[in-house]
Design a protein around this motif. Structure first.
Motif, PDB file in Angstrom:
ATOM      1  N   GLY A 166       0.828  -1.203   0.000  1.00 26.92           N
ATOM      2  CA  GLY A 166       0.000   0.000   0.000  1.00 26.92           C
ATOM      3  C   GLY A 166       0.859   1.249   0.000  1.00 26.92           C
ATOM      4  N   PRO A 167       0.231   2.413  -0.158  1.00 29.51           N
ATOM      5  CA  PRO A 167       0.973   3.667  -0.265  1.00 29.51           C
ATOM      6  C   PRO A 167       1.867   3.951   0.942  1.00 29.51           C
ATOM      7  N   SER A 168       1.427   3.577   2.146  1.00 27.81           N
ATOM      8  CA  SER A 168       2.219   3.874   3.339  1.00 27.81           C
ATOM      9  C   SER A 168       3.567   3.174   3.324  1.00 27.81           C
ATOM     10  N   LEU A 169       3.670   2.060   2.607  1.00 26.59           N
ATOM     11  CA  LEU A 169       4.926   1.310   2.505  1.00 26.59           C
ATOM     12  C   LEU A 169       5.638   1.572   1.181  1.00 26.59           C
ATOM     13  N   SER A 170       5.071   2.413   0.340  1.00 24.76           N
ATOM     14  CA  SER A 170       5.612   2.663  -0.994  1.00 24.76           C
ATOM     15  C   SER A 170       5.787   1.353  -1.766  1.00 24.76           C
ATOM     16  N   LYS A 171       4.901   0.405  -1.489  1.00 26.09           N
ATOM     17  CA  LYS A 171       4.937  -0.897  -2.163  1.00 26.09           C
ATOM     18  C   LYS A 171       3.556  -1.151  -2.731  1.00 26.09           C
ATOM     19  N   GLN A 172       3.461  -1.080  -4.047  1.00 29.12           N
ATOM     20  CA  GLN A 172       2.171  -1.222  -4.697  1.00 29.12           C
ATOM     21  C   GLN A 172       1.700  -2.666  -4.663  1.00 29.12           C
ATOM     22  N   CYS A 173       0.424  -2.844  -4.378  1.00 31.38           N
ATOM     23  CA  CYS A 173      -0.138  -4.185  -4.356  1.00 31.38           C
ATOM     24  C   CYS A 173      -0.207  -4.737  -5.780  1.00 31.38           C
ATOM     25  N   SER A 174       0.096  -6.020  -5.952  1.00 32.52           N
ATOM     26  CA  SER A 174       0.192  -6.620  -7.286  1.00 32.52           C
ATOM     27  C   SER A 174      -1.127  -6.646  -8.025  1.00 32.52           C
ATOM     28  N   ASN A 175      -2.243  -6.675  -7.303  1.00 32.94           N
ATOM     29  CA  ASN A 175      -3.544  -6.755  -7.957  1.00 32.94           C
ATOM     30  C   ASN A 175      -4.213  -5.399  -8.090  1.00 32.94           C
ATOM     31  N   GLU A 176      -3.424  -4.342  -7.895  1.00 36.36           N
ATOM     32  CA  GLU A 176      -4.018  -3.014  -8.028  1.00 36.36           C
ATOM     33  C   GLU A 176      -4.205  -2.655  -9.489  1.00 36.36           C
ATOM     34  N   THR A 177      -5.236  -1.881  -9.814  1.00 36.94           N
ATOM     35  CA  THR A 177      -5.478  -1.396 -11.168  1.00 36.94           C
ATOM     36  C   THR A 177      -4.449  -0.341 -11.495  1.00 36.94           C
ATOM     37  N   PRO A 178      -3.697  -0.481 -12.569  1.00 35.05           N
ATOM     38  CA  PRO A 178      -2.673   0.507 -12.898  1.00 35.05           C
ATOM     39  C   PRO A 178      -3.297   1.847 -13.212  1.00 35.05           C
ATOM     40  N   PRO A 179      -2.588   2.932 -13.007  1.00 30.59           N
ATOM     41  CA  PRO A 179      -3.138   4.262 -13.287  1.00 30.59           C
ATOM     42  C   PRO A 179      -3.422   4.455 -14.760  1.00 30.59           C
ATOM     43  N   SER A 180      -4.225   5.498 -15.103  1.00 27.86           N
ATOM     44  CA  SER A 180      -4.702   5.714 -16.464  1.00 27.86           C
ATOM     45  C   SER A 180      -3.557   5.919 -17.438  1.00 27.86           C
ATOM     46  N   SER A 181      -2.485   6.617 -17.018  1.00 24.62           N
ATOM     47  CA  SER A 181      -1.364   6.852 -17.911  1.00 24.62           C
ATOM     48  C   SER A 181      -0.712   5.535 -18.313  1.00 24.62           C
ATOM     49  N   ALA A 182      -0.619   4.632 -17.306  1.00 23.43           N
ATOM     50  CA  ALA A 182      -0.035   3.315 -17.596  1.00 23.43           C
ATOM     51  C   ALA A 182      -0.923   2.538 -18.556  1.00 23.43           C
ATOM     52  N   LEU A 183      -2.256   2.647 -18.352  1.00 22.85           N
ATOM     53  CA  LEU A 183      -3.188   1.980 -19.249  1.00 22.85           C
ATOM     54  C   LEU A 183      -3.037   2.512 -20.670  1.00 22.85           C
ATOM     55  N   HIS A 184      -2.876   3.855 -20.804  1.00 25.50           N
ATOM     56  CA  HIS A 184      -2.740   4.476 -22.113  1.00 25.50           C
ATOM     57  C   HIS A 184      -1.476   3.966 -22.806  1.00 25.50           C
ATOM     58  N   ASN A 185      -0.370   3.947 -22.042  1.00 25.38           N
ATOM     59  CA  ASN A 185       0.885   3.459 -22.611  1.00 25.38           C
ATOM     60  C   ASN A 185       0.760   1.998 -23.005  1.00 25.38           C
ATOM     61  N   SER A 186       0.041   1.225 -22.154  1.00 25.78           N
ATOM     62  CA  SER A 186      -0.130  -0.201 -22.440  1.00 25.78           C
ATOM     63  C   SER A 186      -0.914  -0.401 -23.733  1.00 25.78           C
ATOM     64  N   LYS A 187      -1.961   0.422 -23.932  1.00 28.32           N
ATOM     65  CA  LYS A 187      -2.763   0.318 -25.149  1.00 28.32           C
ATOM     66  C   LYS A 187      -1.941   0.675 -26.377  1.00 28.32           C
ATOM     67  N   GLU A 188      -1.091   1.718 -26.228  1.00 32.61           N
ATOM     68  CA  GLU A 188      -0.258   2.117 -27.350  1.00 32.61           C
ATOM     69  C   GLU A 188       0.701   0.991 -27.735  1.00 32.61           C
TER      70      GLU A 188
END
Length: 427
Positions: A370-392
């Motif tokens: 989680g954010p408090s540990l600066s460790k993103q959970c593996s099943n989290e939905t990636p942010p929109s920018s990441a989704l855009h890059n992924s689509k490209e």
């Protein structure tokens, strides 16, 4: 009345010629008391000589006085406590011998007419067991024997003290189980008026039972009291206030006034095991809960959501399993949280309040994210920018595949037209 407190007087404590109802010599540099002190305290009810440089044994002539309040704390007094001071003196209501160099055992034959209301013998070198005759002190409200060498089991027999509100036994050699494991014994270990319980840094073991906690009635229902602090009146309503030192929000804090509203439990640094009782959630007035450095297992009770007054929660360095209950993030008064060094896992609850806790509150839990540990959970939905890059990137891959496929087909057709068809015509 004679008040010489908070000066820099030295030498022998001076006594008025014709006694005095209230004598206060605290916070000076007095080094000794006059030998004829008993004859000059005939009419004295309040004697305070704390925070001086008094040394030697406690003079036994205090026993023959009619003092109701005696405070000799923060000195260099040594030897054992005169037995007559606790066993024979029928007038004393407050006895404060905190932070001296007293040793030996406590007097064990306390008078049945005991009038003690506050007893502070903390920060000495007292040994042996707690005197069972303390059960005769029916008016006792505050008992502090922390930081000594007391070797005894948890005093369930103190349930005979109906008005006991403060019990501090930290940093001794207590052993055994805190709450009775057998049902019929539970009724013999009730503390319905208790608001402050400090058992930290002992050798206590066993488990904590649900039934024991639901008998701490004063931690559930607010008691209507005329005063906001624990205090005792003496001559002409001169007030003596009880104080104690508690570990509050990670720091050793000296409470010069014990608020009636303070509700506190500390069982840290022991060997208690088993799960944390969910019945603690019924102690809705609880402000501080410290169960760190034990061997607790199992999940964090979801019933903690009812602790709306909780300001500090420390269950670090245990074997706590599972996820952090989402409901805990709604505890708005919680300003100190330590869940570190456990076996917690999953997502740290997200809320504006919970986001104020930094990495130190959760470190040592490899399964947490989680954010408090600066460790993103593996099943989290990636942010929109990441989704855009992924689509490209996906589009580029598809385009590359189609272009490659088109070139391959075109090359195959060219081979057929140029080589295969002429050969078939000739044949």
């Amino acid at each position: 009345m004679l008040d010489l407190s908070f000066n820099m007087f030295e030498g022998i404590i001076p006594l008025p010629q014709y006694s005095g109802e209230m004598l206060d010599y605290s916070s000076n540099c007095f080094s000794s008391m006059p030998p004829n002190i008993s004859t000059q305290l005939e009419d004295t009810s309040y004697f305070k000589a704390s925070s001086n440089k008094l040394s030697g044994n406690i003079p036994p002539y205090f026993c023959s006085t009619e003092l109701t309040i005696l405070d000799l704390s923060y000195n260099n007094l040594s030897g054992s406590i005169p037995s007559c001071l606790m066993e024979d003196n029928n007038a004393l209501q407050v006895l404060n011998l905190k932070e001296n160099q007293l040793s030996g055992q406590l007097p064990h034959n306390i008078n049945e007419s005991c009038k003690f209301e506050a007893l502070d013998l903390s920060d000495n070198q007292i040994e042996g067991q707690l005197p069972r005759s303390l059960a005769s002190c029916k008016y006792l409200e505050a008992l502090d024997i922390g930081h000594n060498q007391i070797s005894d089991s948890f005093p369930c027999w103190m349930t005979a003290l109906p008005g006991l509100e403060v019990l501090v036994l930290k940093s001794n050699k207590l052993f055994g189980q805190v709450s009775p494991s057998i049902d019929y014994e539970k009724s013999t270990c009730e503390f319905p008026r208790l608001r402050i319980l400090d058992l930290a840094s002992n050798n206590l073991s066993g488990t904590l039972t649900e039934g024991w906690f639901i008998r701490l009635k004063s931690m559930m229902v607010e008691v209507v009291n005329e005063t906001s602090v624990m205090e005792y009146n003496s001559y002409q309503n001169q007030v003596y206030q009880v104080n104690t030192v508690l570990r509050y929000k990670g720091y050793a804090v000296s409470f010069t006034k014990i608020l009636i509203t303070l509700v506190f439990i500390d069982v840290s640094n022991n060997a208690i095991h088993g799960s944390i009782p969910g019945a603690i959630g019924e102690l809705v007035l609880l402000q501080v809960l410290n169960m760190s450095h034990n061997s607790f297992t199992g999940p964090i009770p979801s019933q903690f959501v009812y602790l709306h007054q909780l300001e500090s929660l420390d269950i670090s360095s245990n074997g706590i399993l599972g996820e952090i209950p989402q409901e805990i993030s709604s505890l708005d008064f919680l300003t100190t949280l330590n869940l570190s060094n456990n076996m917690l896992e999953g997502r740290i609850p997200e809320s504006p309040h919970f986001s104020t806790f930094d990495n130190s509150s959760f470190m040592g839990n490899t399964g947490l994210c989680g954010p408090s540990l600066s460790k993103q959970c593996s099943n989290e939905t990636p942010p929109s920018s990441a989704l855009h890059n992924s689509k490209e990137k996906s589009a580029d891959v598809m385009l590359f595949l189609f272009v490659g496929l088109g070139l391959g087909v075109g090359f195959a057709v060219a081979i057929v037209v140029i080589w295969v068809l002429p050969l078939r015509k000739k044949s």
